[in-house]
Design an enzyme around this catalytic site. Structure first.
Site, PDB file in Angstrom:
ATOM      1  CB  THR A   1      -2.457   7.789   2.175  1.00  0.00           C
ATOM      2  OG1 THR A   1      -2.848   7.460   0.930  1.00  0.00           O
ATOM      3  CG2 THR A   1      -2.175   6.390   2.824  1.00  0.00           C
TER       4      THR A   1
ATOM      5  NE  ARG B   1      -2.487   5.536  -1.155  1.00  0.00           N
ATOM      6  CZ  ARG B   1      -3.466   5.085  -1.747  1.00  0.00           C
ATOM      7  NH1 ARG B   1      -3.318   4.230  -2.725  1.00  0.00           N
ATOM      8  NH2 ARG B   1      -4.708   5.321  -1.110  1.00  0.00           N
TER       9      ARG B   1
ATOM     10  CE  LYS C   1     -10.060   8.575   0.269  1.00  0.00           C
ATOM     11  NZ  LYS C   1      -9.020   8.659  -0.277  1.00  0.00           N
TER      12      LYS C   1
ATOM     13  CD  GLU D   1      -6.362  12.153  -1.582  1.00  0.00           C
ATOM     14  OE1 GLU D   1      -7.722  12.349  -1.884  1.00  0.00           O
ATOM     15  OE2 GLU D   1      -6.184  11.019  -1.116  1.00  0.00           O
TER      16      GLU D   1
END
Ligand code: 3PG
Length: 212
Positions: free
Chosen positions: A69, A45, A129, A41
């Site tokens: 994110t 960021r 998640k 993943e």
């Protein structure tokens, strides 16, 4: 979505990556692959995320990439256009989830309360998640939340490591775990890909033991 979830479940551990320089993307993917995890993943960021996804997907067609994110519809588009197979977000943003649903982008949003689980269910999602896993109550919280929502499954992320991986994966409501422990940001920037490979191999060995 079903195919994606099967693949994530089979993989068991999703390395959560923060990458500062997209030049590190291919060697990183190679280290992960050699260690036994052809997936990651890549989190938005950093500004390098999109290019990193593109470089890995162009180099390794068998490498399975999620974009993490993801906080906006624009980022979801950028990630999928770059070659991501799914979208992950730390929280549940109904606008982003609706957009991904409409575009056919598989999305796994983060939740950590019953109300967020219900919001996800009402948006048609049951594979979620659980973030930030350890800070939000860990396995105990997952078990408590899974009791009323029997069809919901969680991928805990945030504080998952070799010491608690078994506790999470042995929980019936957990389909996989995410974590950065095998891909520490300083090892990526330092070019320590052998160590990343080793940490990944160790994680895969542990996963095999847990699932044996
Ligand atoms: C995430 O974004 O999913 C987490 O920050 C990863 O958590 P970790 O660094 O504690 O593994």
């Amino acid at each position: 979505m079903e195919e994606l979830i099967n693949k994530i479940t089979q993989t068991g551990i999703i390395p959560v990556v923060k990458i500062d320089n997209s030049e590190d993307a291919v060697p990183l993917a190679e280290a992960l692959k050699n260690g036994g995890l052809a997936c990651a993943e890549i989190t938005f960021r950093t500004a390098a995320a999109e290019a990193a996804i593109r470089k890995i997907s162009e180099k390794y067609s068998d490498f399975f990439i999620g974009a993490g994110t993801v906080l906006s519809c624009e980022q979801a588009d950028a990630a999928m256009n770059a070659g991501a197979s799914f979208i992950v977000s730390p929280g549940l943003n109904p606008d982003v989830v609706k957009y991904c649903n409409q575009k056919g982008y598989p999305i796994i949003p983060g939740v950590c309360t019953p109300s967020e689980v219900e919001a996800a269910i009402s948006l048609g999602l049951t594979y979620l998640k659980f973030f930030p896993a350890e800070a939000a109550g860990g396995v105990k919280m997952i078990k408590a939340m899974a009791a009323p929502y029997t069809k919901v499954r969680f991928m805990p992320t945030g504080g998952v490591c070799v010491n608690n991986l078994a506790d999470y994966l042995n929980c019936k409501a957990v389909y996989a775990c995410g974590g950065s422990w095998m891909v520490p940001a300083d090892k990526i920037t330092g070019g320590n890909f052998d160590e990343i490979e080793q940490l990944t191999r160790q994680a895969v060995e542990l996963l095999k033991e847990i699932r044996a």
